[in-house]
Write a protein that holds these residues in place. Structure first.
Motif, PDB file in Angstrom:
ATOM      1  N   GLN A  19       0.831  -1.196  -0.123  1.00  9.75           N
ATOM      2  CA  GLN A  19      -0.150   0.128  -0.007  1.00  9.75           C
ATOM      3  C   GLN A  19       0.761   1.229  -0.143  1.00  9.75           C
ATOM      4  O   GLN A  19       0.608   2.217  -0.494  1.00  9.75           O
ATOM      5  CB  GLN A  19      -1.011  -0.001   1.144  1.00  9.75           C
ATOM      6  N   GLU A  20       2.042   1.150   0.618  1.00 10.51           N
ATOM      7  CA  GLU A  20       2.775   2.261   0.694  1.00 10.51           C
ATOM      8  C   GLU A  20       3.412   2.719  -0.711  1.00 10.51           C
ATOM      9  O   GLU A  20       3.689   3.892  -1.282  1.00 10.51           O
ATOM     10  CB  GLU A  20       4.140   2.289   1.619  1.00 10.51           C
ATOM     11  N   ILE A  21       3.802   1.580  -1.351  1.00 13.39           N
ATOM     12  CA  ILE A  21       4.451   1.651  -2.817  1.00 13.39           C
ATOM     13  C   ILE A  21       3.154   2.280  -3.653  1.00 13.39           C
ATOM     14  O   ILE A  21       3.441   3.208  -4.356  1.00 13.39           O
ATOM     15  CB  ILE A  21       4.912   0.282  -3.477  1.00 13.39           C
ATOM     16  N   ILE A  22       1.941   1.894  -3.544  1.00 14.01           N
ATOM     17  CA  ILE A  22       0.823   2.305  -4.451  1.00 14.01           C
ATOM     18  C   ILE A  22       0.695   3.826  -4.122  1.00 14.01           C
ATOM     19  O   ILE A  22       0.624   4.549  -4.851  1.00 14.01           O
ATOM     20  CB  ILE A  22      -0.519   1.463  -4.253  1.00 14.01           C
ATOM     21  N   ASP A  23       0.567   4.141  -2.704  1.00 12.08           N
ATOM     22  CA  ASP A  23       0.326   5.592  -2.463  1.00 12.08           C
ATOM     23  C   ASP A  23       1.329   6.458  -2.837  1.00 12.08           C
ATOM     24  O   ASP A  23       1.116   7.758  -3.354  1.00 12.08           O
ATOM     25  CB  ASP A  23       0.226   5.529  -0.740  1.00 12.08           C
ATOM     26  N   THR A  24       2.560   6.052  -2.618  1.00 13.07           N
ATOM     27  CA  THR A  24       3.788   7.011  -3.119  1.00 13.07           C
ATOM     28  C   THR A  24       3.839   7.058  -4.660  1.00 13.07           C
ATOM     29  O   THR A  24       4.013   8.038  -5.495  1.00 13.07           O
ATOM     30  CB  THR A  24       5.072   6.263  -2.749  1.00 13.07           C
ATOM     31  N   GLY A  25       3.590   5.952  -5.167  1.00 17.22           N
ATOM     32  CA  GLY A  25       3.610   5.952  -6.889  1.00 17.22           C
ATOM     33  C   GLY A  25       2.329   6.901  -7.360  1.00 17.22           C
ATOM     34  O   GLY A  25       2.460   7.654  -8.333  1.00 17.22           O
ATOM     35  N   ASP A  26       1.170   6.719  -6.952  1.00 16.01           N
ATOM     36  CA  ASP A  26      -0.083   7.411  -7.062  1.00 16.01           C
ATOM     37  C   ASP A  26       0.452   9.093  -6.915  1.00 16.01           C
ATOM     38  O   ASP A  26      -0.139   9.763  -7.735  1.00 16.01           O
ATOM     39  CB  ASP A  26      -1.069   7.135  -6.373  1.00 16.01           C
ATOM     40  N   ARG A  27       0.884   9.355  -5.855  1.00 18.88           N
ATOM     41  CA  ARG A  27       1.288  10.726  -5.405  1.00 18.88           C
ATOM     42  C   ARG A  27       2.371  11.290  -6.489  1.00 18.88           C
ATOM     43  O   ARG A  27       2.083  12.398  -7.060  1.00 18.88           O
ATOM     44  CB  ARG A  27       1.891  10.636  -4.064  1.00 18.88           C
ATOM     45  N   LEU A  28       3.316  10.454  -6.712  1.00 21.06           N
ATOM     46  CA  LEU A  28       4.309  10.880  -7.767  1.00 21.06           C
ATOM     47  C   LEU A  28       3.574  11.259  -9.236  1.00 21.06           C
ATOM     48  O   LEU A  28       3.928  12.092 -10.081  1.00 21.06           O
ATOM     49  CB  LEU A  28       5.416   9.902  -7.983  1.00 21.06           C
ATOM     50  N   ARG A  69      15.347  -1.984  -3.772  1.00 19.95           N
ATOM     51  CA  ARG A  69      14.425  -3.135  -3.678  1.00 19.95           C
ATOM     52  C   ARG A  69      13.078  -2.288  -3.887  1.00 19.95           C
ATOM     53  O   ARG A  69      12.194  -2.342  -4.604  1.00 19.95           O
ATOM     54  CB  ARG A  69      14.129  -3.852  -2.669  1.00 19.95           C
ATOM     55  N   ILE A  70      12.980  -1.158  -3.025  1.00 19.60           N
ATOM     56  CA  ILE A  70      12.054  -0.207  -3.041  1.00 19.60           C
ATOM     57  C   ILE A  70      11.719   0.617  -4.227  1.00 19.60           C
ATOM     58  O   ILE A  70      10.599   0.636  -4.735  1.00 19.60           O
ATOM     59  CB  ILE A  70      11.744   0.630  -1.658  1.00 19.60           C
ATOM     60  N   ARG A  71      12.758   1.025  -4.492  1.00 21.86           N
ATOM     61  CA  ARG A  71      13.014   1.927  -5.823  1.00 21.86           C
ATOM     62  C   ARG A  71      12.524   1.137  -7.128  1.00 21.86           C
ATOM     63  O   ARG A  71      11.653   1.720  -8.052  1.00 21.86           O
ATOM     64  CB  ARG A  71      14.372   2.462  -6.090  1.00 21.86           C
ATOM     65  N   THR A  72      13.026  -0.119  -7.242  1.00 23.01           N
ATOM     66  CA  THR A  72      12.307  -0.956  -8.375  1.00 23.01           C
ATOM     67  C   THR A  72      10.824  -1.280  -8.263  1.00 23.01           C
ATOM     68  O   THR A  72      10.353  -1.193  -9.236  1.00 23.01           O
ATOM     69  CB  THR A  72      13.239  -2.365  -8.487  1.00 23.01           C
ATOM     70  N   ARG A  73      10.400  -1.566  -7.253  1.00 20.53           N
ATOM     71  CA  ARG A  73       9.133  -1.591  -6.882  1.00 20.53           C
ATOM     72  C   ARG A  73       8.006  -0.402  -7.270  1.00 20.53           C
ATOM     73  O   ARG A  73       7.103  -0.641  -7.947  1.00 20.53           O
ATOM     74  CB  ARG A  73       8.537  -2.213  -5.441  1.00 20.53           C
ATOM     75  N   LEU A  74       8.786   0.571  -6.827  1.00 19.74           N
ATOM     76  CA  LEU A  74       7.946   1.907  -7.301  1.00 19.74           C
ATOM     77  C   LEU A  74       8.197   1.992  -8.696  1.00 19.74           C
ATOM     78  O   LEU A  74       7.137   2.531  -9.174  1.00 19.74           O
ATOM     79  CB  LEU A  74       8.618   2.883  -6.354  1.00 19.74           C
ATOM     80  N   THR A  75       9.270   2.013  -9.375  1.00 16.52           N
ATOM     81  CA  THR A  75       9.259   2.039 -10.561  1.00 16.52           C
ATOM     82  C   THR A  75       8.446   1.092 -11.547  1.00 16.52           C
ATOM     83  O   THR A  75       7.746   1.651 -12.404  1.00 16.52           O
ATOM     84  CB  THR A  75      10.868   1.915 -10.997  1.00 16.52           C
ATOM     85  N   GLY A  76       8.340   0.017 -10.994  1.00 18.52           N
ATOM     86  CA  GLY A  76       7.615  -0.979 -11.766  1.00 18.52           C
ATOM     87  C   GLY A  76       5.974  -0.659 -11.541  1.00 18.52           C
ATOM     88  O   GLY A  76       5.262  -0.864 -12.543  1.00 18.52           O
ATOM     89  N   TYR A  77       5.419  -0.067 -10.537  1.00 23.03           N
ATOM     90  CA  TYR A  77       4.263   0.246 -10.488  1.00 23.03           C
ATOM     91  C   TYR A  77       3.945   1.507 -11.421  1.00 23.03           C
ATOM     92  O   TYR A  77       2.906   1.162 -11.840  1.00 23.03           O
ATOM     93  CB  TYR A  77       3.921   0.772  -8.841  1.00 23.03           C
ATOM     94  N   ILE A  78       4.900   2.647 -11.284  1.00 25.21           N
ATOM     95  CA  ILE A  78       4.671   3.638 -12.064  1.00 25.21           C
ATOM     96  C   ILE A  78       4.749   3.294 -13.560  1.00 25.21           C
ATOM     97  O   ILE A  78       3.642   3.890 -14.303  1.00 25.21           O
ATOM     98  CB  ILE A  78       5.592   4.708 -11.660  1.00 25.21           C
ATOM     99  N   THR A  79       5.430   2.176 -14.055  1.00 26.32           N
ATOM    100  CA  THR A  79       5.475   1.959 -15.416  1.00 26.32           C
ATOM    101  C   THR A  79       4.340   1.222 -15.752  1.00 26.32           C
ATOM    102  O   THR A  79       3.746   1.609 -16.809  1.00 26.32           O
ATOM    103  CB  THR A  79       6.749   1.171 -15.602  1.00 26.32           C
TER     104      THR A  79
END
Length: 64
Positions: free
Chosen positions: A6-15, A44-54
Motif C-alpha cells: 500500500q505504501e508503494i501504491i500511495d507513493t506511486g500515485d502521489r508521484l 528494492r523499494i525503488r524498483t518496486r515503485l518504478t515498476g508500479y509507475i511504469t
C-alpha cells in the motif's frame, strides 16, 4: 527498509499526480526519475515503485 504494497501504491500515485508529464512507459527513464524525485535509497523499494509507475502509465496509455 521495508515497505508494504500500500505504501508503494500511495507513493506511486502521489508521484504520478504531481508529475504526470515526466513519467513515461519506459522503465529505465522512470527509474532515474524515481531516484531523483522520491529520494529512496533502497534498491528494492525503488524498483518496486518504478515498476508500479511504469505499469500505471502503460495502462493509462492503453497498452498492457
Amino acid at each position: 527498509m521495508e515497505a508494504d504494497p500500500q505504501e508503494i501504491i500511495d507513493t506511486g500515485d502521489r508521484l504520478l499526480a504531481e508529475y504526470p508529464e515526466l513519467f513515461t512507459e519506459q522503465y529505465e527513464t522512470n527509474t532515474r526519475l524515481v531516484q531523483r524525485l522520491a529520494g529512496v535509497d533502497s534498491f528494492r523499494i525503488r524498483t518496486r515503485l518504478t515498476g508500479y509507475i511504469t505499469r500505471e502509465k502503460r495502462t493509462q496509455d492503453g497498452r498492457r
